[in-house]
Design a protein around this motif. Sequence first.
Motif, PDB file in Angstrom:
ATOM      1  N   GLY A 423       0.805  -1.212   0.000  1.00  0.00           N
ATOM      2  CA  GLY A 423       0.000   0.000   0.000  1.00  0.00           C
ATOM      3  C   GLY A 423       0.834   1.255   0.000  1.00  0.00           C
ATOM      4  N   CYS A 424       2.115   1.101  -0.220  1.00  0.00           N
ATOM      5  CA  CYS A 424       3.054   2.220  -0.133  1.00  0.00           C
ATOM      6  C   CYS A 424       3.835   2.310  -1.429  1.00  0.00           C
ATOM      7  CB  CYS A 424       3.995   2.009   1.051  1.00  0.00           C
ATOM      8  SG  CYS A 424       5.350   3.195   1.156  1.00  0.00           S
ATOM      9  N   LYS A 425       3.544   3.336  -2.208  1.00  0.00           N
ATOM     10  CA  LYS A 425       4.291   3.575  -3.440  1.00  0.00           C
ATOM     11  C   LYS A 425       5.431   4.523  -3.126  1.00  0.00           C
ATOM     12  CE  LYS A 425       3.803   5.083  -8.239  1.00  0.00           C
ATOM     13  NZ  LYS A 425       2.864   5.624  -9.253  1.00  0.00           N
ATOM     14  N   LYS A 426       6.641   4.044  -3.315  1.00  0.00           N
ATOM     15  CA  LYS A 426       7.811   4.837  -2.958  1.00  0.00           C
ATOM     16  C   LYS A 426       8.323   5.585  -4.178  1.00  0.00           C
ATOM     17  CE  LYS A 426       8.932   1.025   0.088  1.00  0.00           C
ATOM     18  NZ  LYS A 426       8.024   0.092  -0.599  1.00  0.00           N
ATOM     19  N   TYR A 467      -3.054   5.857   7.079  1.00  0.00           N
ATOM     20  CA  TYR A 467      -1.965   5.470   6.197  1.00  0.00           C
ATOM     21  C   TYR A 467      -2.073   6.216   4.877  1.00  0.00           C
ATOM     22  CZ  TYR A 467      -5.585   2.450   4.202  1.00  0.00           C
ATOM     23  OH  TYR A 467      -6.732   1.965   3.636  1.00  0.00           O
ATOM     24  N   LYS A 468      -2.830   7.316   4.885  1.00  0.00           N
ATOM     25  CA  LYS A 468      -3.004   8.071   3.642  1.00  0.00           C
ATOM     26  C   LYS A 468      -1.704   8.740   3.221  1.00  0.00           C
ATOM     27  CE  LYS A 468      -7.933   8.867   4.355  1.00  0.00           C
ATOM     28  NZ  LYS A 468      -8.998   9.876   4.524  1.00  0.00           N
ATOM     29  N   SER A 469      -0.927   9.203   4.170  1.00  0.00           N
ATOM     30  CA  SER A 469       0.345   9.839   3.840  1.00  0.00           C
ATOM     31  C   SER A 469       1.329   9.525   4.938  1.00  0.00           C
ATOM     32  CB  SER A 469       0.175  11.354   3.698  1.00  0.00           C
ATOM     33  OG  SER A 469       1.428  11.969   3.449  1.00  0.00           O
ATOM     34  N   LEU A 470       2.261   8.637   4.647  1.00  0.00           N
ATOM     35  CA  LEU A 470       3.213   8.209   5.658  1.00  0.00           C
ATOM     36  C   LEU A 470       4.604   8.673   5.268  1.00  0.00           C
ATOM     37  CD1 LEU A 470       2.047   4.543   6.270  1.00  0.00           C
ATOM     38  CD2 LEU A 470       1.420   6.586   7.533  1.00  0.00           C
ATOM     39  N   ALA A 572      24.732  -7.195  14.677  1.00  0.00           N
ATOM     40  CA  ALA A 572      25.864  -7.200  15.594  1.00  0.00           C
ATOM     41  C   ALA A 572      26.766  -5.990  15.396  1.00  0.00           C
ATOM     42  CB  ALA A 572      26.683  -8.472  15.404  1.00  0.00           C
ATOM     43  N   GLN A 573      26.466  -5.155  14.427  1.00  0.00           N
ATOM     44  CA  GLN A 573      27.293  -3.987  14.184  1.00  0.00           C
ATOM     45  C   GLN A 573      26.706  -2.784  14.907  1.00  0.00           C
ATOM     46  OE1 GLN A 573      27.437  -3.520  10.006  1.00  0.00           O
ATOM     47  NE2 GLN A 573      28.828  -5.243   9.667  1.00  0.00           N
ATOM     48  N   ASN A 574      27.587  -1.910  15.360  1.00  0.00           N
ATOM     49  CA  ASN A 574      27.144  -0.672  15.990  1.00  0.00           C
ATOM     50  C   ASN A 574      26.927   0.381  14.912  1.00  0.00           C
ATOM     51  OD1 ASN A 574      27.156  -1.500  18.673  1.00  0.00           O
ATOM     52  ND2 ASN A 574      29.371  -1.294  18.801  1.00  0.00           N
ATOM     53  N   SER A 575      25.901   0.178  14.115  1.00  0.00           N
ATOM     54  CA  SER A 575      25.608   1.107  13.037  1.00  0.00           C
ATOM     55  C   SER A 575      24.299   1.813  13.313  1.00  0.00           C
ATOM     56  CB  SER A 575      25.529   0.361  11.702  1.00  0.00           C
ATOM     57  OG  SER A 575      24.508  -0.607  11.779  1.00  0.00           O
ATOM     58  N   PHE A 576      24.153   2.972  12.747  1.00  0.00           N
ATOM     59  CA  PHE A 576      22.923   3.738  12.931  1.00  0.00           C
ATOM     60  C   PHE A 576      22.498   4.248  11.571  1.00  0.00           C
ATOM     61  CE2 PHE A 576      19.994   5.501  15.855  1.00  0.00           C
ATOM     62  CZ  PHE A 576      19.521   6.671  15.279  1.00  0.00           C
ATOM     63  N   SER A 577      21.579   3.535  10.975  1.00  0.00           N
ATOM     64  CA  SER A 577      21.195   3.836   9.598  1.00  0.00           C
ATOM     65  C   SER A 577      19.824   4.476   9.574  1.00  0.00           C
ATOM     66  CB  SER A 577      21.181   2.539   8.780  1.00  0.00           C
ATOM     67  OG  SER A 577      20.666   2.769   7.502  1.00  0.00           O
ATOM     68  N   ILE A 578      19.705   5.621   8.942  1.00  0.00           N
ATOM     69  CA  ILE A 578      18.434   6.331   8.862  1.00  0.00           C
ATOM     70  C   ILE A 578      18.022   6.450   7.410  1.00  0.00           C
ATOM     71  CG2 ILE A 578      17.244   8.505   9.277  1.00  0.00           C
ATOM     72  CD1 ILE A 578      19.002   8.956  11.625  1.00  0.00           C
ATOM     73  N   ILE A 579      16.824   6.028   7.129  1.00  0.00           N
ATOM     74  CA  ILE A 579      16.300   6.117   5.775  1.00  0.00           C
ATOM     75  C   ILE A 579      14.928   6.745   5.827  1.00  0.00           C
ATOM     76  CG2 ILE A 579      15.598   4.825   3.741  1.00  0.00           C
ATOM     77  CD1 ILE A 579      17.546   2.657   4.614  1.00  0.00           C
ATOM     78  N   LYS A 580      14.742   7.791   5.126  1.00  0.00           N
ATOM     79  CA  LYS A 580      13.447   8.467   5.101  1.00  0.00           C
ATOM     80  C   LYS A 580      12.670   7.972   3.898  1.00  0.00           C
ATOM     81  CE  LYS A 580      11.239  12.990   5.025  1.00  0.00           C
ATOM     82  NZ  LYS A 580      11.455  14.450   5.040  1.00  0.00           N
ATOM     83  N   VAL A 581      11.455   7.528   4.137  1.00  0.00           N
ATOM     84  CA  VAL A 581      10.638   6.968   3.084  1.00  0.00           C
ATOM     85  C   VAL A 581       9.317   7.713   3.009  1.00  0.00           C
ATOM     86  CG1 VAL A 581       9.551   4.889   2.218  1.00  0.00           C
ATOM     87  CG2 VAL A 581      11.678   4.719   3.490  1.00  0.00           C
ATOM     88  N   ASP A 582       9.012   8.264   1.864  1.00  0.00           N
ATOM     89  CA  ASP A 582       7.729   8.916   1.653  1.00  0.00           C
ATOM     90  C   ASP A 582       6.825   7.953   0.910  1.00  0.00           C
ATOM     91  OD1 ASP A 582       8.416  11.415   2.786  1.00  0.00           O
ATOM     92  OD2 ASP A 582       9.619  11.835   1.005  1.00  0.00           O
ATOM     93  N   CYS A 583       5.659   7.679   1.475  1.00  0.00           N
ATOM     94  CA  CYS A 583       4.733   6.727   0.880  1.00  0.00           C
ATOM     95  C   CYS A 583       3.575   7.451   0.211  1.00  0.00           C
ATOM     96  CB  CYS A 583       4.184   5.781   1.954  1.00  0.00           C
ATOM     97  SG  CYS A 583       5.325   4.482   2.415  1.00  0.00           S
ATOM     98  N   GLU A 584       3.363   7.113  -1.016  1.00  0.00           N
ATOM     99  CA  GLU A 584       2.149   7.550  -1.705  1.00  0.00           C
ATOM    100  C   GLU A 584       1.179   6.381  -1.667  1.00  0.00           C
ATOM    101  OE1 GLU A 584       0.712   8.534  -6.241  1.00  0.00           O
ATOM    102  OE2 GLU A 584       2.777   9.009  -5.651  1.00  0.00           O
ATOM    103  N   PRO A 585      -0.025   6.564  -1.148  1.00  0.00           N
ATOM    104  CA  PRO A 585      -0.945   5.426  -1.012  1.00  0.00           C
ATOM    105  C   PRO A 585      -1.284   4.811  -2.364  1.00  0.00           C
ATOM    106  CG  PRO A 585      -2.096   7.502  -0.641  1.00  0.00           C
ATOM    107  CD  PRO A 585      -0.637   7.834  -0.693  1.00  0.00           C
TER     108      PRO A 585
END
Length: 998
Positions: A423-426, A467-470, A572-585
Amino acid sequence: MLRFRRYRVFLVFAVFSIAALYHFTSVRDWEDARAASVEGLKKYGPQRSTSTGQVGVLVTPLANPERVSKLVHVDETTPLSTTTLPTPAFLASQTLQSSTSSFTSLSPPRISAASVKSVENGNTSPTIETTSTVVSEAGSTHDPNNDQLMQEGQGRHEPAPPLKNTPAIHWARQPEHFPIPSESVIPIPTGRPLTIPKIQHAFSAESSAARIEREKKLATVKEAFQHSWAGYKRSESWLQDELSPVSGKSRNPFCGWAATLVDALDTLWIMGMEEEFQQAALAIGEIDFTTSIRSDIPLFETTIRYLGGLIAAHDLSQGKYKVLLAKAVELADVLMGAFDTPNHMPITYYFWKPTFASQPHRASTRVVLADMGSLSVEFTRLAQITKEAKYYDAVARITNEFEMWQNNTKLPGLWPQFVDASGCKKPDQSPALHEDIMDDGPNQNVMPNAVLAGSRDATNSSLPGSYKSLSIIESFANTSPTLSATKGAAVASPSVGVVSDLGYNNKVESANKVEGVSKITKVPAAEDLPLKGDIKDGSGLHKRQLAMDKLGDSISGVEASGQQSESYPDTAQNSFSIIKVDCEPQGLASPPGSWREDFTIGAMADSMYEYLPKQYMLLGGLVTQYKTMYGLASDAMTKHLLFRPMVPGEENILVLGRASATENPDLPGNTQISPQQQHLLCFAGGMYAVGAKIFNREADLDIAAKLTDGCVWAYDATTTGIMAEEFQMMACKSRSQCKWNQTRWYEELDPYRSLREQNRLAMAQAQLAMVADQEAKTLSATEPSTTLVPSTKVGPADETAPTSGPLAKRQLGAIENLLPTSVSKVSSKPNNDLLSTTAATEDGKNLGAQAKNVEAEETSTVPSPVYDLYPAHEDYVQNRINSERIPGGIIEFSSKKYILRPEAIESVFIMYRVTGDEIWREKGWRMFNAVQNYTRVEFGYSAIGDVTSDSPHHMDEMESFWLAETLKYYYLLFSTPDTISLDDYILNTEAHPFRRPK
């Protein structure tokens, strides 16, 4: 020394890395849930409460007696009571502490009111009233992190058994993250059922002689079932999922909930085995659907086998055994958590453990079509029995989505084999890593609330309820275990001031103030993360998925070797990954990047189509969308998939192949048909026959008969008289006329003929050059006036050397006459005529003629590998036919297995009930005898590895559908027509009969 100095830094790093990996993977406490306050969970969940008033409480059961963990059910509207935990069936013989379970108790395990109050007051270690300790024969500790999981889940998956002193984790009801308002729940259709045309033939009374003969066959089929059931009961497989019929051992690929027992319940009833049915029904009470040896629940397989089996047994016994319905409801309530997604499309591999299930998720971007589209009849029938609309609502929403998409796929009328159900068009620019984190099956698209890195700003954190705009920021941060100074101590997060129990080795919870509210973000627990690992024995298969011998392509994101094609981010890795995702319903759609898609009604798609007419009948014709959808699908199948195969006897049979399509299927080249036949496809004849009767599509009845005959032909074509799992055929250009063409068959059997002949010619020329060189040396010794320069080429211009493109047939024919097959005898005496003509003419006509002039006196042996490595066309084809045992009309076997599948006899049974023609009983009896002859073993019946062999290998596998479907259909074929009449029942895809409304 210099090289060692250069690489010693890397060696030291590798040693430390291995040591760290060993330490972290040996930590057992990762299995356990985090502790959090009731209030914290409420803040994490949606602001709207569900109609049931359920909330979740996290408590912790560990092997350490100081701390226990479990997410349990708390009902705010009723007093709490103590409930003992039932013994898991798959551990019945290995449990240290036995406990009883009431058949009518449907609620999950509870804790005492005092313990709940303790949690609310800040104590993170309340006391559980009872715990279930499990032991395995091996006596070693079970590490769930070693469970092998495919990237998108496995229908069949058998993890390592639970080991000694490891407490069982139990499912508990979770607060809904995306609740459906009561006024929006789709109600169960009610009203007077429509008059649906009858399916069954109007049978006349049989003669006494016919009855005697029929009952003999019926008794033979029943004895086969009794033999299989006795093997399941007397071996160690009792209350396990499956029997290994050769060794007498057991296996548990379907959560360890006694799949064979549940699947066979209604067959026991139909065959009149009342005592065995009562014993099995009593054993059902020992199954605990709130815990499993698997970390995930395969939604499709669990629904068709377990839920379908319990409902059918309840229907047939007319509600006499209350435990059957009670357990069906218990299981259904566990499965309902899979539908709690933003668009309410299900998570088809549901990670049920509280640490993961308590978090919001969305469905995958790559879901197997049948996994999502084959849930309707089971949940609908349960809704009709219990009057609970939530079960019907769950599947009705899926149907609505499929209906809206049906005419907008790349092959209108049909749905592709894989579906984006998120339901999420990226946007196109979304990082590729997002697919790794969000869109594989086991990862379940975790949707935590906003987690910030270096910023206190959050973006649209109000996920629940909309979930109209996530716009989601995904993070998997610092998930490596961090040992605290005092095990079990409460550690305060210095950044946010939220107290959490990190004594179980820091499964991180980070909290950030979002719009003035403290939000708790839960990182997936280690036991819920997918792990690398080979698939044993090709067992990661759906019931409706091919068991293939040759896997040239990756399936469902898994490489042919069984390894994951892409691994989950290393926790097991000390990583901090940030990903921003805009969803079009969006609604249902093709998986991202799918420019060409496969369409089939075979493996991974079949029961999606099968359920359309069955759901229509189950709802009494009150919902017409199923009739409409079936009509569109059936027309598309007939137009795009149906073909007549070319076979030596020119039998008028039909097969439904596979289509690969792009955006516009009507443009030339945009739709490609593969003439593939699968045993799984053999259900189609029965489906066409039923659709022809209830929807007045009379032309489809002829197609149904020819489709079924196509499968009967495939049985008769092999050495064993049993159809193979999958193979390729030749499609005729016309369905009305199809003459056998052996030349074309030979060409199809030799697809690389041109390349092989080029290689053959090149080697023959090199061989001829060797002969010329040898004779040149002899000539030099006897006739000095003749000068020859040794060369690896024939002739100065080498005009006969192969070039790109196919060879002329005359070229090949000339070389075939050049030398004997294995050894050539060449004269040591010079032959000037041969040497002068080795350049040959352009067409190579003289090669064969000159070769015949070679004298035989005083010969020497010259190896001739040309004919061993590159045989002539007819020799190559004959060798393939003989060595691979290929029957006429078949091009190639993708899999020669027979795993006791039911689809062919299913259609034969339906064709008999629809037409009343005794010829179908004759065909079915021939099929049964072949299966009986080659698959019967000591404890039951075994799958075989090669149906073309006269002594096939027994694979020691007997799937539960052998008792649930295959033997049931053989038995019904020779029963009286009123036994499970098709006008009174519909049978789900596991052959479980559900009563139709009247």
